[in-house]
Design an enzyme around this catalytic site. Sequence first.
Site, short mmCIF file in Angstrom:
data_model
loop_
_atom_site.label_atom_id
_atom_site.label_comp_id
_atom_site.label_asym_id
_atom_site.label_seq_id
_atom_site.Cartn_x
_atom_site.Cartn_y
_atom_site.Cartn_z
N CYS A 86 0.82 -1.21 0.00
CA CYS A 86 0.00 0.00 0.00
C CYS A 86 0.86 1.26 0.00
CB CYS A 86 -0.94 0.00 1.20
SG CYS A 86 -1.97 -1.48 1.23
N HIS A 335 -9.12 3.72 -2.32
CA HIS A 335 -7.76 3.19 -2.12
C HIS A 335 -7.35 2.32 -3.31
CE1 HIS A 335 -4.19 1.79 -0.23
NE2 HIS A 335 -4.68 0.80 0.48
#
Lengths: 388, 107
Positions: A86, A335
């Site tokens: 991430c 995201h």
Amino acid sequence: MMRPVSIIGIGSTSFGKHAGRSIESLATQAGADALDDAGIDRGMIGAVYLGNFISGPLNGQEVLAGLVADQLGLPNVPCTKVEGACASGGIAFRHAWLAIATGQCDAALVLGAETMTHASGAEVTAALNCAMDNRSDGASGLTFPGLFGMAWRVHAERYGTTRAQVSAVVRKNKANGLRNPLAQMGADLCDDEIVQSPMICDPLRLFDCCPVSDGAAALVLIASDRTRDGAGMPVDVLASIQTRGSARLAGHPDLCSFDATVSAARRAFEMTGLGARDIDLVELHDCFSIAEIVDSEDLGLVPRGAGAGWAAEGRTAVGGDIAVNPSGGLLAKGHPVGATGVGQLYEAVLQLRGRHANQVPNAAIAMTHNLGGTGVACTVNLLKRPDA
Amino acid sequence: MTQVQVLRCESCGALDPGPREVCPRCFRRSLAPVAVPGTGRLLSWTMVRRAPTRFRGEAPYAVASVELDAGVRVTGRLENAEDETAPGARVEASGSGSGYAIFRSVE
């Protein structure tokens, strides 16, 4: 000897569902927008770094940095895809910053891109689990929502954090998202809607989790003494820090704190002489509601144990003590994993230019925080409005 | 009582949940499997209701982080998790799955 670096151009697609759009197409759109915004000659770009996490498993497409540079008509320069779960986008940014700061080139393009919404939930969960140490934690069936469900339980036990306080983070970020035209899931939520949403990993419910998203973002970086070669409104990069934490739960001294975040923030503050009180806004890695609470404490922006209370008291809202995720954060903006760290910087630059749709009044200093895996990779950046 | 498989460094005695090739304390490549008592303290747990492809048929299942009394932390499953099961609860190993230990709360 490091030289100062500025961000002179920004571009971003909206985050959300881009049905039928390829990852190259989204990244090219963001990159072209950033180059147009920067107003520099393409020949000045001396390096390209692209953050991406799971295009291999989900799209069967790699070497994205070179592919997108080709689409953008960039010169024959080093093009590097960066993977750090991430934190892929944040790491891509830091490498571009390093390349300029150390004099390897005068300007660089940073891209972040991911497409996920075309895959099934189980495929996405499995792909995201590539960021876990699958010889250890992964073997037990742990997932990322599970990791943060565990963090929540410890936070609640130790600090008395309540469901209602955590819901305040969700409500704030969803409301911020309503004001951000790029956000996937802005909403005006009430507590009942949050506690009635499906349980994902106790005590995390659906609204505590960021959505699955497609999207791309891009930045043009330039040596600060060359900003006159472009037309974009520059923002100064004061610090760009990358750290490592344990890849395994067993290596975390505390289940509701991430060493990589703590050390990155400490170094960023040491490097600049700044402190928490100097930060006007932060775009931090709220992949889950509880993550925002833990991150804000790890970054030293909120006292340890007070993250949930501050959110409930409105102290992390726009106009509060420190604006946390005025973009809506991962929870509301979305995201698209590899794009997230670059998207956070895009949002911070808009704030420092004074042109954000959810503007923090007189924003002068912004922080971004991007966390990967089980806290194995982290980047923290500090940005400043040049006239501040 | 069911024991838990971990690694022990034959040079310095450090325990590690493994798998690992190099001792995290003395950096020698002398980690060897060892069984330790399965008693310990629950650090935290969660109920995974949306599982990755590989574990889909098993969901929901509880994953737990446990500090074994032997002085090593492991990530495993918890078989009798209740809403009120809190961090700090005593647990003991009751079995093992593929690459993980299974615990039960004994309070």
